[in-house]
Design a protein around this motif. Structure first.
Motif, PDB file in Angstrom:
ATOM      1  N   SER A   1     -11.990  29.744  18.415  1.00  0.00           N
ATOM      2  CA  SER A   1     -11.851  30.783  17.402  1.00  0.00           C
ATOM      3  C   SER A   1     -13.102  30.877  16.530  1.00  0.00           C
ATOM      4  CB  SER A   1     -10.629  30.507  16.525  1.00  0.00           C
ATOM      5  OG  SER A   1     -10.540  31.414  15.464  1.00  0.00           O
ATOM      6  N   ALA A   2     -13.585  29.737  16.064  1.00  0.00           N
ATOM      7  CA  ALA A   2     -14.753  29.732  15.185  1.00  0.00           C
ATOM      8  C   ALA A   2     -15.987  30.269  15.896  1.00  0.00           C
ATOM      9  CB  ALA A   2     -15.009  28.315  14.668  1.00  0.00           C
ATOM     10  N   VAL A   3     -16.178  29.891  17.146  1.00  0.00           N
ATOM     11  CA  VAL A   3     -17.339  30.383  17.903  1.00  0.00           C
ATOM     12  C   VAL A   3     -17.230  31.888  18.125  1.00  0.00           C
ATOM     13  CG1 VAL A   3     -18.516  30.300  20.139  1.00  0.00           C
ATOM     14  CG2 VAL A   3     -17.794  28.169  19.032  1.00  0.00           C
ATOM     15  N   ALA A   4     -16.049  32.357  18.487  1.00  0.00           N
ATOM     16  CA  ALA A   4     -15.856  33.793  18.716  1.00  0.00           C
ATOM     17  C   ALA A   4     -16.113  34.591  17.446  1.00  0.00           C
ATOM     18  CB  ALA A   4     -14.443  34.054  19.230  1.00  0.00           C
ATOM     19  N   ILE A   5     -15.613  34.106  16.323  1.00  0.00           N
ATOM     20  CA  ILE A   5     -15.808  34.819  15.056  1.00  0.00           C
ATOM     21  C   ILE A   5     -17.276  34.782  14.635  1.00  0.00           C
ATOM     22  CG2 ILE A   5     -15.269  34.768  12.587  1.00  0.00           C
ATOM     23  CD1 ILE A   5     -12.460  33.872  13.315  1.00  0.00           C
ATOM     24  N   ARG A   6     -17.937  33.668  14.866  1.00  0.00           N
ATOM     25  CA  ARG A   6     -19.354  33.559  14.480  1.00  0.00           C
ATOM     26  C   ARG A   6     -20.180  34.642  15.161  1.00  0.00           C
ATOM     27  NH1 ARG A   6     -23.228  34.014  12.413  1.00  0.00           N
ATOM     28  NH2 ARG A   6     -24.951  32.581  11.999  1.00  0.00           N
TER      29      ARG A   6
ATOM     30  N   ILE B   1     -19.188  38.235  13.933  1.00  0.00           N
ATOM     31  CA  ILE B   1     -19.769  38.608  12.642  1.00  0.00           C
ATOM     32  C   ILE B   1     -21.168  39.183  12.833  1.00  0.00           C
ATOM     33  CG2 ILE B   1     -20.676  37.665  10.478  1.00  0.00           C
ATOM     34  CD1 ILE B   1     -18.305  35.748  10.433  1.00  0.00           C
ATOM     35  N   ILE B   2     -21.955  38.536  13.683  1.00  0.00           N
ATOM     36  CA  ILE B   2     -23.317  39.022  13.954  1.00  0.00           C
ATOM     37  C   ILE B   2     -23.258  40.421  14.574  1.00  0.00           C
ATOM     38  CG2 ILE B   2     -25.420  38.602  15.279  1.00  0.00           C
ATOM     39  CD1 ILE B   2     -24.782  35.600  15.099  1.00  0.00           C
ATOM     40  N   ALA B   3     -22.389  40.590  15.561  1.00  0.00           N
ATOM     41  CA  ALA B   3     -22.276  41.886  16.235  1.00  0.00           C
ATOM     42  C   ALA B   3     -21.760  42.956  15.282  1.00  0.00           C
ATOM     43  CB  ALA B   3     -21.345  41.761  17.441  1.00  0.00           C
ATOM     44  N   ALA B   4     -20.813  42.604  14.415  1.00  0.00           N
ATOM     45  CA  ALA B   4     -20.234  43.580  13.491  1.00  0.00           C
ATOM     46  C   ALA B   4     -21.271  44.112  12.516  1.00  0.00           C
ATOM     47  CB  ALA B   4     -19.063  42.943  12.738  1.00  0.00           C
ATOM     48  N   HIS B   5     -22.134  43.232  12.022  1.00  0.00           N
ATOM     49  CA  HIS B   5     -23.187  43.677  11.106  1.00  0.00           C
ATOM     50  C   HIS B   5     -24.180  44.601  11.819  1.00  0.00           C
ATOM     51  CE1 HIS B   5     -22.295  41.653   7.367  1.00  0.00           C
ATOM     52  NE2 HIS B   5     -22.100  40.502   7.993  1.00  0.00           N
ATOM     53  N   LYS B   6     -24.489  44.292  13.056  1.00  0.00           N
ATOM     54  CA  LYS B   6     -25.427  45.137  13.804  1.00  0.00           C
ATOM     55  C   LYS B   6     -24.827  46.500  14.113  1.00  0.00           C
ATOM     56  CE  LYS B   6     -28.098  41.431  15.991  1.00  0.00           C
ATOM     57  NZ  LYS B   6     -28.512  40.805  17.279  1.00  0.00           N
TER      58      LYS B   6
ATOM     59  N   PRO C   1     -17.380  41.975   7.530  1.00  0.00           N
ATOM     60  CA  PRO C   1     -16.789  42.313   8.834  1.00  0.00           C
ATOM     61  C   PRO C   1     -15.297  41.986   8.870  1.00  0.00           C
ATOM     62  CG  PRO C   1     -18.777  40.989   9.086  1.00  0.00           C
ATOM     63  CD  PRO C   1     -18.400  40.931   7.641  1.00  0.00           C
ATOM     64  N   PHE C   2     -14.514  42.823   9.540  1.00  0.00           N
ATOM     65  CA  PHE C   2     -13.078  42.567   9.690  1.00  0.00           C
ATOM     66  C   PHE C   2     -12.811  42.087  11.117  1.00  0.00           C
ATOM     67  CE2 PHE C   2     -13.935  47.165   9.222  1.00  0.00           C
ATOM     68  CZ  PHE C   2     -13.934  47.544  10.548  1.00  0.00           C
ATOM     69  N   VAL C   3     -13.395  40.946  11.463  1.00  0.00           N
ATOM     70  CA  VAL C   3     -13.333  40.449  12.841  1.00  0.00           C
ATOM     71  C   VAL C   3     -12.535  39.159  12.951  1.00  0.00           C
ATOM     72  CG1 VAL C   3     -15.477  41.572  13.523  1.00  0.00           C
ATOM     73  CG2 VAL C   3     -15.555  39.283  12.521  1.00  0.00           C
ATOM     74  N   GLY C   4     -11.711  38.839  11.934  1.00  0.00           N
ATOM     75  CA  GLY C   4     -10.911  37.613  12.016  1.00  0.00           C
ATOM     76  C   GLY C   4      -9.969  37.621  13.197  1.00  0.00           C
ATOM     77  N   GLY C   5      -9.477  38.813  13.557  1.00  0.00           N
ATOM     78  CA  GLY C   5      -8.576  38.911  14.695  1.00  0.00           C
ATOM     79  C   GLY C   5      -9.232  38.536  16.013  1.00  0.00           C
ATOM     80  N   VAL C   6     -10.571  38.632  16.068  1.00  0.00           N
ATOM     81  CA  VAL C   6     -11.285  38.244  17.296  1.00  0.00           C
ATOM     82  C   VAL C   6     -11.048  36.766  17.584  1.00  0.00           C
ATOM     83  CG1 VAL C   6     -13.548  38.001  18.368  1.00  0.00           C
ATOM     84  CG2 VAL C   6     -13.023  40.047  17.019  1.00  0.00           C
ATOM     85  N   GLY C   7     -11.117  35.946  16.531  1.00  0.00           N
ATOM     86  CA  GLY C   7     -10.860  34.524  16.717  1.00  0.00           C
ATOM     87  C   GLY C   7      -9.422  34.246  17.099  1.00  0.00           C
TER      88      GLY C   7
ATOM     89  N   ARG D   1     -17.029  33.593  -1.382  1.00  0.00           N
ATOM     90  CA  ARG D   1     -16.407  34.821  -0.897  1.00  0.00           C
ATOM     91  C   ARG D   1     -16.226  34.713   0.609  1.00  0.00           C
ATOM     92  NH1 ARG D   1     -19.850  38.078   1.793  1.00  0.00           N
ATOM     93  NH2 ARG D   1     -22.090  37.719   1.578  1.00  0.00           N
ATOM     94  N   ALA D   2     -15.341  35.519   1.132  1.00  0.00           N
ATOM     95  CA  ALA D   2     -15.048  35.480   2.565  1.00  0.00           C
ATOM     96  C   ALA D   2     -16.229  36.021   3.358  1.00  0.00           C
ATOM     97  CB  ALA D   2     -13.803  36.306   2.860  1.00  0.00           C
ATOM     98  N   ARG D   3     -16.519  35.377   4.480  1.00  0.00           N
ATOM     99  CA  ARG D   3     -17.563  35.881   5.377  1.00  0.00           C
ATOM    100  C   ARG D   3     -17.001  36.869   6.399  1.00  0.00           C
ATOM    101  NH1 ARG D   3     -20.592  30.695   7.578  1.00  0.00           N
ATOM    102  NH2 ARG D   3     -18.681  29.590   6.981  1.00  0.00           N
ATOM    103  N   CYS D   4     -15.679  36.900   6.526  1.00  0.00           N
ATOM    104  CA  CYS D   4     -15.034  37.917   7.352  1.00  0.00           C
ATOM    105  C   CYS D   4     -13.595  38.069   6.891  1.00  0.00           C
ATOM    106  CB  CYS D   4     -15.102  37.562   8.839  1.00  0.00           C
ATOM    107  SG  CYS D   4     -13.928  36.287   9.355  1.00  0.00           S
TER     108      CYS D   4
END
Length: 497
Positions: A10-15, A18-23, A41-47, A208-211
């Motif tokens: 989960s942590a690797v997928a979210i990491r 996050i990079i892809a979401a910002h791009k 980024p709202f990518v918590g569900g990815v993890g 603050r939350a990073r995602c």
């Protein structure tokens, strides 16, 4: 190991998400009713979906009893994750979301074979069968669970913390029931949620939350709970149920009670139950001055208590009817309290003081019962405690009229623009003063909250004359300035004695 596996994937997928979401610009921007002030980024569900897929892979590899039901669960999870992601980006109409949720509920019933067919031994020694009501009730429960978790996802870490508490409690019940397939899957899912919380919770230097979890994550987790609680509370193929149907209410208590209370309150006031407002439990905690991380801690602890009560009642053999009545009493009490938020907020402030949490509204420290001889000692203590981290201003006043014991009171104001740093320093000052002055009788140390209309218990409920008299009493009770220390200017002076 299974929990760690879920956490890592989960942590690797979210990491990387996050990079892809910002791009790609797939981020939640501040503005409107949103509390955050940076693009996130709202990518918590990815993890969570990654951990879910990992859990399904483990279950299918080592346990074969799921069969076709595995594919139904997979289809429902992916469908809701994709719908939630589309909603995060495109703000889908609520009718589309409800349609997809209902469709997934039907797939869960007719493909997965997961249906709430009975309510257990509620009021007699016979199982209360639902008959033709079973499918509609299952659909209602599924849609309700999905939206309950979505609606409570209002501050950093809350929905994830409530989810991981409930998942671990369900895992305990499943383990005691001897269902190692579900137990393995639940541990991986809990690890996946923990991987998300690593990026979403506020802790140490992460202010603050990073995602965010996003609708993609909250809808997915809501579906997971709907499936788990429905399936585990029913007797499948003659096998005993891991939990009773009534216990499911306790294991999902905080999101369920919060959502139902808020919607009923809106209808009580003649509004639409879907009309957004700021009267959820977490909103009231924040209004009372709780920090985000303290609110999450209290509500997660409350969920653990509710879930613990449900499981203890089940294992202790308490009647299912009695457990239902107890839950309805708790719900009625919560609804009565939430119906009058202006009374709950002052109560929460008192609870906050008892727990020793720093108020988000605090700007300094108030010290009463000071003797004239202790002022220089306290100033030296403040210089050693605060100066390395922040500038401060210490003012000491003689009350008007003078106190019979000749005591003074003082206010320590921090000259810091960083609110989080201010709260950390306030906690440090209060702890240091209480430690150093514990042997001095009559000294009282508490947080100093700047007086604002929003902090008044009966704001907006007083007549103008009463409001004016109250204001006059407050303004005349301040006192005469007699001693001043300003660390920024390096000055200390005795103005009067």
């Amino acid at each position: 190991m299974l929990f760690l596996l879920g956490f890592v994937v989960s942590a690797v997928a979210i990491r990387y998400a996050i990079i892809a979401a910002h791009k790609l610009g797939v981020v939640d921007k501040p503005g409107g009713h949103k509390a955050h002030d940076t693009v996130t980024p709202f990518v918590g569900g990815v993890g969570v979906i990654t951990a879910t897929l990992c859990g399904l892979a483990v279950v299918s590899q080592f346990y074969e009893q799921f069969g076709e039901r595995l594919y139904a669960f997979l289809f429902g999870a992916v469908a809701l994750f994709a719908t939630g992601f589309a909603d995060d980006i495109l703000n889908l109409n609520f009718k589309i979301r409800f349609f997809v949720q209902a469709a997934v509920g039907l797939i869960m019933v007719f493909w997965g074979g997961v249906v709430i067919s009975d309510l257990g031994y509620l009021f007699s020694d016979d199982v209360l069968e639902l008959g033709f009501v079973a499918v509609p009730l299952t659909l209602l429960a599924t849609i309700g669970a999905i939206n309950a978790l979505n609606m409570i996802d209002g501050i950093d870490g809350l929905s994830g913390s409530l989810s991981i508490v409930s998942l671990l409690l369900i895992a305990l019940a499943v383990y005691l029931a001897g269902d190692m397939a579900y137990f393995s899957m639940l541990l991986i899912l809990a690890g996946g949620v923990a991987g998300f919380l690593y990026f979403n919770l506020r802790y140490f230097r992460q202010r603050r939350a990073r995602c965010f979890l996003g609708d993609n994550g909250s809808m997915l987790l809501g579906f997971v709970f709907a499936w788990l609680l429905s399936d585990l509370s029913q007797m499948t193929d003659g096998s005993p149920r891991a939990i009773t149907p009534i216990t499911t209410l306790w294991l999902f208590a905080v999101p369920l009670i919060d959502t139902l209370c808020v919607m009923l309150r809106r209808m009580w006031l003649g509004r639409s139950p879907f009309h957004a407002d700021r009267n959820h439990l977490h909103h009231l905690f924040l209004r009372a001055g709780f920090r985000v991380q303290d609110t999450v801690l209290v509500l997660a602890f409350l969920q653990a208590c509710f879930g613990g009560v449900g499981l203890l009642g089940m294992y202790a053999g308490v009647g299912e009817g009695s457990m239902l009545i107890a839950f309805l009493c708790v719900f009625a009490l919560c609804f009565y309290v939430l119906l009058r938020p202006w009374r709950l907020v002052p109560l929460l402030r008192r609870i906050q003081r008892v727990l020793g949490f720093t108020s988000v509204h605090a700007v300094g420290v108030h010290v009463s019962g000071l003797s004239p001889d202790s002022l220089s000692e306290i100033s030296a203590l403040l210089n050693s405690t605060i100066s390395p981290y922040s500038d401060f201003r210490f003012r000491v006043y003689a009350p008007r009229p003078p106190a019979a014991d000749g005591k003074y009171f003082g206010v320590i104001r921090l000259l810091c623009d960083d609110q989080d740093q201010t709260q950390v320093q306030i906690s440090r000052i209060i702890a240091a003063l209480r430690r150093e002055l514990r042997s001095v009788p009559g000294v009282r140390i508490r947080q100093f909250v700047e007086r604002q209309a929003s902090h008044e218990r009966r704001v907006g409920r007083k007549a103008a004359g009463a409001e004016r008299r109250f204001s006059e009493r407050r303004s005349t009770g301040k006192g005469t300035l007699i001693y001043s220390v300003d660390s920024a200017a390096g000055e200390s002076s005795v103005l009067a004695r």
